[in-house]
Design a protein around this motif. Structure first.
Motif, PDB file in Angstrom:
ATOM      1  N   GLN A 284      -3.025  16.504  -0.505  1.00 47.56           N
ATOM      2  CA  GLN A 284      -3.411  15.235   0.147  1.00 47.56           C
ATOM      3  C   GLN A 284      -4.923  15.001   0.061  1.00 47.56           C
ATOM      4  O   GLN A 284      -5.722  15.898   0.283  1.00 47.56           O
ATOM      5  N   SER A 303      -3.425   1.939  -1.799  1.00 44.88           N
ATOM      6  CA  SER A 303      -3.971   0.683  -1.261  1.00 44.88           C
ATOM      7  C   SER A 303      -5.454   0.770  -0.912  1.00 44.88           C
ATOM      8  O   SER A 303      -6.145  -0.248  -0.921  1.00 44.88           O
ATOM      9  N   ASN A 322      -3.594  -1.014  -9.452  1.00 43.36           N
ATOM     10  CA  ASN A 322      -2.808  -1.560  -8.347  1.00 43.36           C
ATOM     11  C   ASN A 322      -2.294  -2.950  -8.754  1.00 43.36           C
ATOM     12  O   ASN A 322      -3.022  -3.725  -9.375  1.00 43.36           O
ATOM     13  N   ALA A 327      -5.820  -5.741  -3.040  1.00 42.43           N
ATOM     14  CA  ALA A 327      -5.777  -4.390  -2.438  1.00 42.43           C
ATOM     15  C   ALA A 327      -7.188  -3.934  -2.060  1.00 42.43           C
ATOM     16  O   ALA A 327      -8.145  -4.169  -2.796  1.00 42.43           O
TER      17      ALA A 327
HETATM   18  P1  FAD Z   1       0.411   1.856   0.805  1.00 45.91           P
HETATM   19  O1  FAD Z   1      -0.604   1.487   1.813  1.00 45.91           O
HETATM   20  O2  FAD Z   1       1.834   1.515   1.062  1.00 45.91           O
HETATM   21  O3  FAD Z   1      -0.061   1.215  -0.571  1.00 45.91           O
HETATM   22  C1  FAD Z   1       0.689   1.212  -1.737  1.00 45.91           C
HETATM   23  C2  FAD Z   1      -0.096   0.420  -2.755  1.00 45.91           C
HETATM   24  O4  FAD Z   1       0.579   0.467  -4.002  1.00 45.91           O
HETATM   25  C3  FAD Z   1      -0.249  -1.060  -2.397  1.00 45.91           C
HETATM   26  O5  FAD Z   1      -1.612  -1.411  -2.442  1.00 45.91           O
HETATM   27  C4  FAD Z   1       0.572  -1.800  -3.472  1.00 45.91           C
HETATM   28  O6  FAD Z   1      -0.025  -3.034  -3.843  1.00 45.91           O
HETATM   29  C5  FAD Z   1       0.491  -0.819  -4.614  1.00 45.91           C
HETATM   30  N1  FAD Z   1       1.610  -0.888  -5.560  1.00 45.91           N
HETATM   31  C6  FAD Z   1       2.918  -1.145  -5.306  1.00 45.91           C
HETATM   32  N2  FAD Z   1       3.630  -1.042  -6.445  1.00 45.91           N
HETATM   33  C7  FAD Z   1       2.755  -0.728  -7.429  1.00 45.91           C
HETATM   34  C8  FAD Z   1       2.878  -0.467  -8.817  1.00 45.91           C
HETATM   35  N3  FAD Z   1       4.074  -0.494  -9.433  1.00 45.91           N
HETATM   36  N4  FAD Z   1       1.767  -0.175  -9.514  1.00 45.91           N
HETATM   37  C9  FAD Z   1       0.537  -0.136  -8.921  1.00 45.91           C
HETATM   38  N5  FAD Z   1       0.385  -0.378  -7.619  1.00 45.91           N
HETATM   39  C10 FAD Z   1       1.458  -0.637  -6.868  1.00 45.91           C
HETATM   40  N6  FAD Z   1      -4.047   8.402   4.145  1.00 45.91           N
HETATM   41  C11 FAD Z   1      -4.498   9.144   3.118  1.00 45.91           C
HETATM   42  O7  FAD Z   1      -4.308   8.797   1.948  1.00 45.91           O
HETATM   43  N7  FAD Z   1      -5.184  10.316   3.372  1.00 45.91           N
HETATM   44  C12 FAD Z   1      -5.446  10.778   4.609  1.00 45.91           C
HETATM   45  O8  FAD Z   1      -6.062  11.829   4.751  1.00 45.91           O
HETATM   46  C13 FAD Z   1      -4.968   9.990   5.715  1.00 45.91           C
HETATM   47  N8  FAD Z   1      -5.208  10.390   6.974  1.00 45.91           N
HETATM   48  C14 FAD Z   1      -4.782   9.599   8.002  1.00 45.91           C
HETATM   49  C15 FAD Z   1      -5.067  10.003   9.314  1.00 45.91           C
HETATM   50  C16 FAD Z   1      -4.639   9.232  10.374  1.00 45.91           C
HETATM   51  C17 FAD Z   1      -4.951   9.677  11.760  1.00 45.91           C
HETATM   52  C18 FAD Z   1      -3.932   8.031  10.113  1.00 45.91           C
HETATM   53  C19 FAD Z   1      -3.486   7.150  11.263  1.00 45.91           C
HETATM   54  C20 FAD Z   1      -3.640   7.634   8.837  1.00 45.91           C
HETATM   55  C21 FAD Z   1      -4.036   8.426   7.759  1.00 45.91           C
HETATM   56  N9  FAD Z   1      -3.740   8.062   6.449  1.00 45.91           N
HETATM   57  C22 FAD Z   1      -4.240   8.803   5.425  1.00 45.91           C
HETATM   58  C23 FAD Z   1      -2.813   6.949   6.126  1.00 45.91           C
HETATM   59  C24 FAD Z   1      -3.516   5.682   5.721  1.00 45.91           C
HETATM   60  O9  FAD Z   1      -3.821   4.918   6.869  1.00 45.91           O
HETATM   61  C25 FAD Z   1      -2.605   4.846   4.798  1.00 45.91           C
HETATM   62  O10 FAD Z   1      -1.401   4.574   5.481  1.00 45.91           O
HETATM   63  C26 FAD Z   1      -2.269   5.505   3.482  1.00 45.91           C
HETATM   64  O11 FAD Z   1      -3.454   5.928   2.829  1.00 45.91           O
HETATM   65  C27 FAD Z   1      -1.518   4.539   2.593  1.00 45.91           C
HETATM   66  O12 FAD Z   1      -1.057   5.190   1.460  1.00 45.91           O
HETATM   67  P2  FAD Z   1      -0.803   4.394   0.107  1.00 45.91           P
HETATM   68  O13 FAD Z   1      -2.020   3.644  -0.260  1.00 45.91           O
HETATM   69  O14 FAD Z   1      -0.226   5.360  -0.858  1.00 45.91           O
HETATM   70  O15 FAD Z   1       0.399   3.429   0.531  1.00 45.91           O
END
Ligand code: FAD
Length: 357
Positions: A284, A303, A322, A327
């Motif tokens: 992570q 994101s 993305n 985004a």
């Molecule tokens: P999403 O937010 O769901 O984003 C997915 C993205 O993919 C979107 O932007 C979408 O447009 C894009 N997408 C969709 N389909 C495609 C495709 N086919 N090709 C290209 N793009 C596409 N998060 C971390 O990462 N690390 C941490 O250490 C961390 N610590 C946290 C600690 C706390 C206390 C809290 C509350 C949250 C924490 N989070 C952490 C979570 C963070 O807030 C986000 O929820 C998380 O980073 C989102 O992950 P993501 O971008 O993979 O998913």
């Protein structure tokens, strides 16, 4: 007779003077030089770089604390501590310090602090450093700011240690005003690595542990090396490729891993992939995972939430893929590709494979 109301500014100044008098014997900035099996953890040198700035601001010495057995590893650590900025090294060499155990390390550190009274003590937020910092702070009954992301000297000359709070949505700055030393831990890669100056050397202060094996309840029976186990080294990788929820299916993580393999890179993920069990926690990236500072970071389907951003913004070059042009990741990426990661990742892998073969 009614008492004259106190002026808050003058009572604060009076309190500051009282504290300054109480702590006047506490001087200098100390950095714990973490040695494990003969090797210094690089976070120690990152802290030395940061400690140098604090010591210069206060006009005091920067000191390394080197604890370990009498061997080549310890000798080398002392030499390098000067190269990375230490003016003085406090050294405790003892066979009981060969493998990390909380009791002898806490005893050595707390005895040194009680005797030489540093005003600031910094440790790496590694498994070893976290264990030691907690027991040293509680033994000395002083304040400790864990996982600091910024360290500064405030106007009143106290250490201002900033760290994220409320799930990374706010930053808070913590001062230890009533106790000394002021302690802080910092995670690997949060601070930049300073350039070593191999012409530097400094003063040595030797200390003896005065403990016997019988005084220590923890016994090291065997050391089982995990050298054969494939381990993530995200924090110190030059290139990192990571995937997020945009990958859609767990099997698509293989697209990230393939590109990483072709580039000789490490691979990582955003937090939801760990929460879903698609990848182990050691992969992570972000506030509650690894902080990375690679030369190149490729983020696919991520994101760019603030908790992810704080772990990656030290990268020299960030390329984001993305499908959503709005985004958040495009606000801090250096290069943005608005496209489907499931198509772009294999295309990049093929292109690099052809070029690098
Ligand atoms: P999403 O937010 O769901 O984003 C997915 C993205 O993919 C979107 O932007 C979408 O447009 C894009 N997408 C969709 N389909 C495609 C495709 N086919 N090709 C290209 N793009 C596409 N998060 C971390 O990462 N690390 C941490 O250490 C961390 N610590 C946290 C600690 C706390 C206390 C809290 C509350 C949250 C924490 N989070 C952490 C979570 C963070 O807030 C986000 O929820 C998380 O980073 C989102 O992950 P993501 O971008 O993979 O998913």
């Amino acid at each position: 007779m009614a008492q004259a109301p106190q002026n808050p500014a003058s009572s604060r100044a009076a309190m500051q003077m009282q504290l300054a008098e109480k702590f006047k014997s506490y001087k200098h900035v100390w950095v714990f030089v973490e040695i494990e099996r003969g090797k210094v953890h690089p976070v120690s040198w990152e802290l030395m770089g940061e400690g140098r700035k604090l010591a210069d601001d206060l006009g005091v010495d920067l000191c390394g604390v080197v604890l370990g057995p009498r061997d080549e590893g310890t000798k080398q650590a002392i030499k390098e501590a000067y190269h990375y900025g230490a003016d003085v090294c406090y050294i405790c060499e003892d066979p009981l310090l060969a493998d990390y155990r909380n009791e002898p390390y806490t005893r050595a550190m707390t005895d040194l602090v009680n005797k030489y009274q540093p005003e600031i003590l910094l440790l790496g937020a590694t498994p070893l450093g976290r264990d030691l910092a907690g027991s040293v702070a509680t033994t000395l009954q002083t304040g400790l700011t864990a996982d600091s992301t910024e360290l500064k000297i405030a106007d009143d000359k106290s250490l201002a240690a900033t760290r994220p709070t409320f799930g990374g949505t706010l930053l808070c700055t913590i001062h230890t005003l009533n106790h000394r030393p002021q302690m802080a831990t910092v995670r690997p890669r949060v601070m930049a690595m300073p350039e070593p100056d191999t012409s530097r050397s400094g003063r040595m202060v030797w200390h003896s542990l005065r403990m016997k094996e019988d005084d220590i309840v923890t016994k090291v029976l065997e050391f089982v090396s995990d050298a054969q186990v494939e381990k993530a080294n995200l924090a110190y990788a030059d290139i990192v490729v990571a995937g997020g929820m945009g990958l859609q299916q767990p099997q698509n993580l293989a697209l990230v891993q393939r590109l990483a393999a072709v580039l000789g890179a490490e691979w990582g993920v955003s937090r939801p992939l760990v929460q879903k069990g698609w990848a182990p926690a050691e992969r992570q990236i972000g506030q509650t995972g690894n902080t990375i500072r690679p030369k190149l970071y490729i983020a696919a389907g991520i994101s760019g939430a603030i908790q992810h951003r704080v772990g990656v913004e030290g990268a020299d070059l960030i390329i984001a893929i993305n499908t959503d042009p709005e985004a958040k990741i495009f606000e801090f990426a250096h290069l943005g590709v608005v496209a489907d990661a499931l198509t772009v990742l294999p295309a990049l892998t093929d292109a690099f494979a052809r070029r690098l073969s």
